[in-house]
Design a protein around this motif. Structure first.
Motif, PDB file in Angstrom:
ATOM      1  N   VAL A  42       0.844  -1.199   0.000  1.00 41.47           N
ATOM      2  CA  VAL A  42       0.000   0.000   0.000  1.00 41.47           C
ATOM      3  C   VAL A  42       0.876   1.246   0.000  1.00 41.47           C
ATOM      4  O   VAL A  42       1.891   1.299   0.701  1.00 41.47           O
ATOM      5  CB  VAL A  42      -0.933   0.029   1.230  1.00 41.47           C
ATOM      6  N   ASN A  43       0.490   2.236  -0.765  1.00 44.83           N
ATOM      7  CA  ASN A  43       1.119   3.550  -0.722  1.00 44.83           C
ATOM      8  C   ASN A  43      -0.004   4.579  -0.644  1.00 44.83           C
ATOM      9  O   ASN A  43      -0.715   4.804  -1.621  1.00 44.83           O
ATOM     10  CB  ASN A  43       1.990   3.804  -1.962  1.00 44.83           C
ATOM     11  N   ALA A  44      -0.179   5.166   0.541  1.00 43.26           N
ATOM     12  CA  ALA A  44      -1.296   6.079   0.769  1.00 43.26           C
ATOM     13  C   ALA A  44      -0.795   7.397   1.337  1.00 43.26           C
ATOM     14  O   ALA A  44       0.202   7.437   2.069  1.00 43.26           O
ATOM     15  CB  ALA A  44      -2.312   5.457   1.728  1.00 43.26           C
ATOM     16  N   THR A  45      -1.489   8.484   1.006  1.00 46.21           N
ATOM     17  CA  THR A  45      -1.172   9.799   1.553  1.00 46.21           C
ATOM     18  C   THR A  45      -2.039  10.043   2.773  1.00 46.21           C
ATOM     19  O   THR A  45      -3.256  10.224   2.654  1.00 46.21           O
ATOM     20  CB  THR A  45      -1.410  10.901   0.509  1.00 46.21           C
ATOM     21  N   LEU A  46      -1.406  10.031   3.946  1.00 45.70           N
ATOM     22  CA  LEU A  46      -2.106  10.227   5.211  1.00 45.70           C
ATOM     23  C   LEU A  46      -1.991  11.680   5.640  1.00 45.70           C
ATOM     24  O   LEU A  46      -0.939  12.301   5.525  1.00 45.70           O
ATOM     25  CB  LEU A  46      -1.512   9.336   6.304  1.00 45.70           C
ATOM     26  N   ILE A  47      -3.081  12.217   6.176  1.00 47.19           N
ATOM     27  CA  ILE A  47      -3.093  13.574   6.700  1.00 47.19           C
ATOM     28  C   ILE A  47      -2.986  13.497   8.221  1.00 47.19           C
ATOM     29  O   ILE A  47      -3.663  12.694   8.855  1.00 47.19           O
ATOM     30  CB  ILE A  47      -4.392  14.295   6.312  1.00 47.19           C
ATOM     31  N   GLU A  48      -2.115  14.308   8.785  1.00 50.65           N
ATOM     32  CA  GLU A  48      -1.902  14.272  10.233  1.00 50.65           C
ATOM     33  C   GLU A  48      -3.215  14.494  10.977  1.00 50.65           C
ATOM     34  O   GLU A  48      -3.946  15.446  10.722  1.00 50.65           O
ATOM     35  CB  GLU A  48      -0.884  15.326  10.649  1.00 50.65           C
ATOM     36  N   GLY A  49      -3.516  13.572  11.901  1.00 52.11           N
ATOM     37  CA  GLY A  49      -4.707  13.701  12.721  1.00 52.11           C
ATOM     38  C   GLY A  49      -5.984  13.192  12.081  1.00 52.11           C
ATOM     39  O   GLY A  49      -7.044  13.252  12.697  1.00 52.11           O
ATOM     40  N   VAL A  50      -5.896  12.681  10.848  1.00 48.05           N
ATOM     41  CA  VAL A  50      -7.083  12.161  10.152  1.00 48.05           C
ATOM     42  C   VAL A  50      -6.908  10.655   9.939  1.00 48.05           C
ATOM     43  O   VAL A  50      -5.981  10.236   9.254  1.00 48.05           O
ATOM     44  CB  VAL A  50      -7.286  12.849   8.788  1.00 48.05           C
ATOM     45  N   PRO A  51      -7.768   9.815  10.504  1.00 48.50           N
ATOM     46  CA  PRO A  51      -7.647   8.367  10.318  1.00 48.50           C
ATOM     47  C   PRO A  51      -7.864   7.983   8.860  1.00 48.50           C
ATOM     48  O   PRO A  51      -8.752   8.514   8.186  1.00 48.50           O
ATOM     49  CB  PRO A  51      -8.764   7.796  11.200  1.00 48.50           C
ATOM     50  N   GLY A  52      -7.032   7.078   8.387  1.00 44.43           N
ATOM     51  CA  GLY A  52      -7.199   6.531   7.039  1.00 44.43           C
ATOM     52  C   GLY A  52      -7.467   5.036   7.137  1.00 44.43           C
ATOM     53  O   GLY A  52      -6.951   4.366   8.036  1.00 44.43           O
ATOM     54  N   THR A  53      -8.269   4.510   6.233  1.00 40.40           N
ATOM     55  CA  THR A  53      -8.640   3.095   6.279  1.00 40.40           C
ATOM     56  C   THR A  53      -8.446   2.460   4.908  1.00 40.40           C
ATOM     57  O   THR A  53      -8.925   2.984   3.899  1.00 40.40           O
ATOM     58  CB  THR A  53     -10.107   2.919   6.704  1.00 40.40           C
ATOM     59  N   ILE A  54      -7.743   1.326   4.890  1.00 38.25           N
ATOM     60  CA  ILE A  54      -7.551   0.539   3.676  1.00 38.25           C
ATOM     61  C   ILE A  54      -8.253  -0.794   3.889  1.00 38.25           C
ATOM     62  O   ILE A  54      -7.927  -1.521   4.830  1.00 38.25           O
ATOM     63  CB  ILE A  54      -6.057   0.300   3.368  1.00 38.25           C
ATOM     64  N   THR A  55      -9.209  -1.121   3.037  1.00 36.81           N
ATOM     65  CA  THR A  55      -9.982  -2.356   3.180  1.00 36.81           C
ATOM     66  C   THR A  55      -9.813  -3.214   1.931  1.00 36.81           C
ATOM     67  O   THR A  55      -9.882  -2.707   0.807  1.00 36.81           O
ATOM     68  CB  THR A  55     -11.475  -2.054   3.387  1.00 36.81           C
ATOM     69  N   PHE A  56      -9.584  -4.503   2.147  1.00 37.31           N
ATOM     70  CA  PHE A  56      -9.433  -5.452   1.046  1.00 37.31           C
ATOM     71  C   PHE A  56     -10.653  -6.371   0.990  1.00 37.31           C
ATOM     72  O   PHE A  56     -11.237  -6.717   2.022  1.00 37.31           O
ATOM     73  CB  PHE A  56      -8.160  -6.277   1.215  1.00 37.31           C
ATOM     74  N   TYR A  57     -11.019  -6.792  -0.228  1.00 41.98           N
ATOM     75  CA  TYR A  57     -12.185  -7.638  -0.461  1.00 41.98           C
ATOM     76  C   TYR A  57     -11.787  -8.801  -1.364  1.00 41.98           C
ATOM     77  O   TYR A  57     -10.843  -8.693  -2.158  1.00 41.98           O
ATOM     78  CB  TYR A  57     -13.303  -6.840  -1.134  1.00 41.98           C
ATOM     79  N   ASP A  58     -12.542  -9.898  -1.270  1.00 43.63           N
ATOM     80  CA  ASP A  58     -12.285 -11.028  -2.150  1.00 43.63           C
ATOM     81  C   ASP A  58     -13.025 -10.840  -3.476  1.00 43.63           C
ATOM     82  O   ASP A  58     -13.639  -9.790  -3.719  1.00 43.63           O
ATOM     83  CB  ASP A  58     -12.675 -12.347  -1.473  1.00 43.63           C
ATOM     84  N   ASP A  59     -12.975 -11.858  -4.321  1.00 43.72           N
ATOM     85  CA  ASP A  59     -13.614 -11.761  -5.629  1.00 43.72           C
ATOM     86  C   ASP A  59     -15.129 -11.643  -5.551  1.00 43.72           C
ATOM     87  O   ASP A  59     -15.787 -11.261  -6.535  1.00 43.72           O
ATOM     88  CB  ASP A  59     -13.255 -12.984  -6.485  1.00 43.72           C
ATOM     89  N   PHE A  60     -15.699 -11.968  -4.389  1.00 45.19           N
ATOM     90  CA  PHE A  60     -17.146 -11.896  -4.223  1.00 45.19           C
ATOM     91  C   PHE A  60     -17.584 -10.616  -3.513  1.00 45.19           C
ATOM     92  O   PHE A  60     -18.704 -10.513  -3.023  1.00 45.19           O
ATOM     93  CB  PHE A  60     -17.645 -13.131  -3.451  1.00 45.19           C
ATOM     94  N   ASN A  61     -16.641  -9.659  -3.428  1.00 47.23           N
ATOM     95  CA  ASN A  61     -16.938  -8.356  -2.831  1.00 47.23           C
ATOM     96  C   ASN A  61     -17.210  -8.457  -1.327  1.00 47.23           C
ATOM     97  O   ASN A  61     -17.931  -7.639  -0.758  1.00 47.23           O
ATOM     98  CB  ASN A  61     -18.128  -7.698  -3.544  1.00 47.23           C
TER      99      ASN A  61
END
Length: 232
Positions: free
Chosen positions: A73-92
């Motif tokens: 993962v390469n994400a731009t995080l903002i200080e003090g703001v929670p970021g969430t990365i969620t993964f799903y399978d082929d069936f969503n």
């Protein structure tokens, strides 16, 4: 004698009137110039107004769970703001979720640093299960690693690095309004085959290796050979 005195009085009267007129003209001109300068300065200020910027970082990391590596993962995080990365399978259906939070440390003399906390969760039986809460402090551009065993005896490994950057205050304000908890499915509008800009300030798409991903609370997000952005 009388004529001479009359002429002197008339001259003095004319001189006084001219002086009064000149003073009023000069005062009016000065006031007009002052108003023009103020109006010009206001226009210039509005044209060159610089938008306020806030701290952020580009965070590149890889997470492994029980020896199985999730997508980088390469994400731009903002200080003090929670970021969430969620993964799903082929069936969503959700599989794993990583909640990220960054905190800057500007007191260090050697180099800028930032702590990134991770809340690693797994989707089991329709609910999210907490696996671990690792936190790493990175120096800019220096690779950091952590290996740990959770209370449930799950082995986790994180490897990552940061690059400091900035984003606009408007981007931070928008990210703070995002509800990242609504991750039961990747997308509800059918746009799951392509990366796109989402009107909900979350973005995502289909992974090149199968499955899907969704990013919330970040301005840019790249994972599983795809990238998306919430910037408009």
């Amino acid at each position: 004698m009388y004529n001479i005195m009359f002429r002197i009085a008339l001259m003095l009267l004319l001189i006084g009137s001219f002086t009064s007129f000149a003073t009023q003209f000069q005062t009016g001109s000065t006031l007009e110039r002052t108003n023009n300068k103020a109006a010009f300065a206001s226009k210039v200020e509005s044209l060159v107004k610089v938008e306020k910027m806030v701290n952020a970082l580009n965070y590149e990391f890889t997470l492994s769970i029980d020896g199985v590596s999730l997508q980088k993962v390469n994400a731009t995080l903002i200080e003090g703001v929670p970021g969430t990365i969620t993964f799903y399978d082929d069936f969503n259906t959700p599989t794993y979720r990583v909640r990220l939070n960054s905190k800057f440390d500007n007191t260090r003399q050697i180099s800028a640093a930032s702590s990134v906390s991770h809340a690693v969760q797994q989707y089991v039986g329709g609910v999210w299960t907490e696996l671990a809460f690792p936190e790493l402090t990175y120096r800019e551009g220096v690779l950091g690693k952590m290996n740990m065993v959770s209370e449930e005896m799950r082995e986790l490994a994180i490897e990552g690095k940061i690059q400091l950057t900035t984003v606009s205050q408007a981007a931070k304000d928008g990210a703070m309004k995002v509800d990242c908890d609504n991750t039961a499915s990747a997308f509800s509008d059918g746009n799951i085959d392509i990366s796109y800009v989402s009107p909900s300030e979350c973005c995502g798409g289909r992974c090149g290796t199968g499955g899907y991903y969704r990013c919330c609370g970040v301005t840019q997000c790249c994972t599983c050979s795809r990238c998306c952005t919430t910037m408009r």
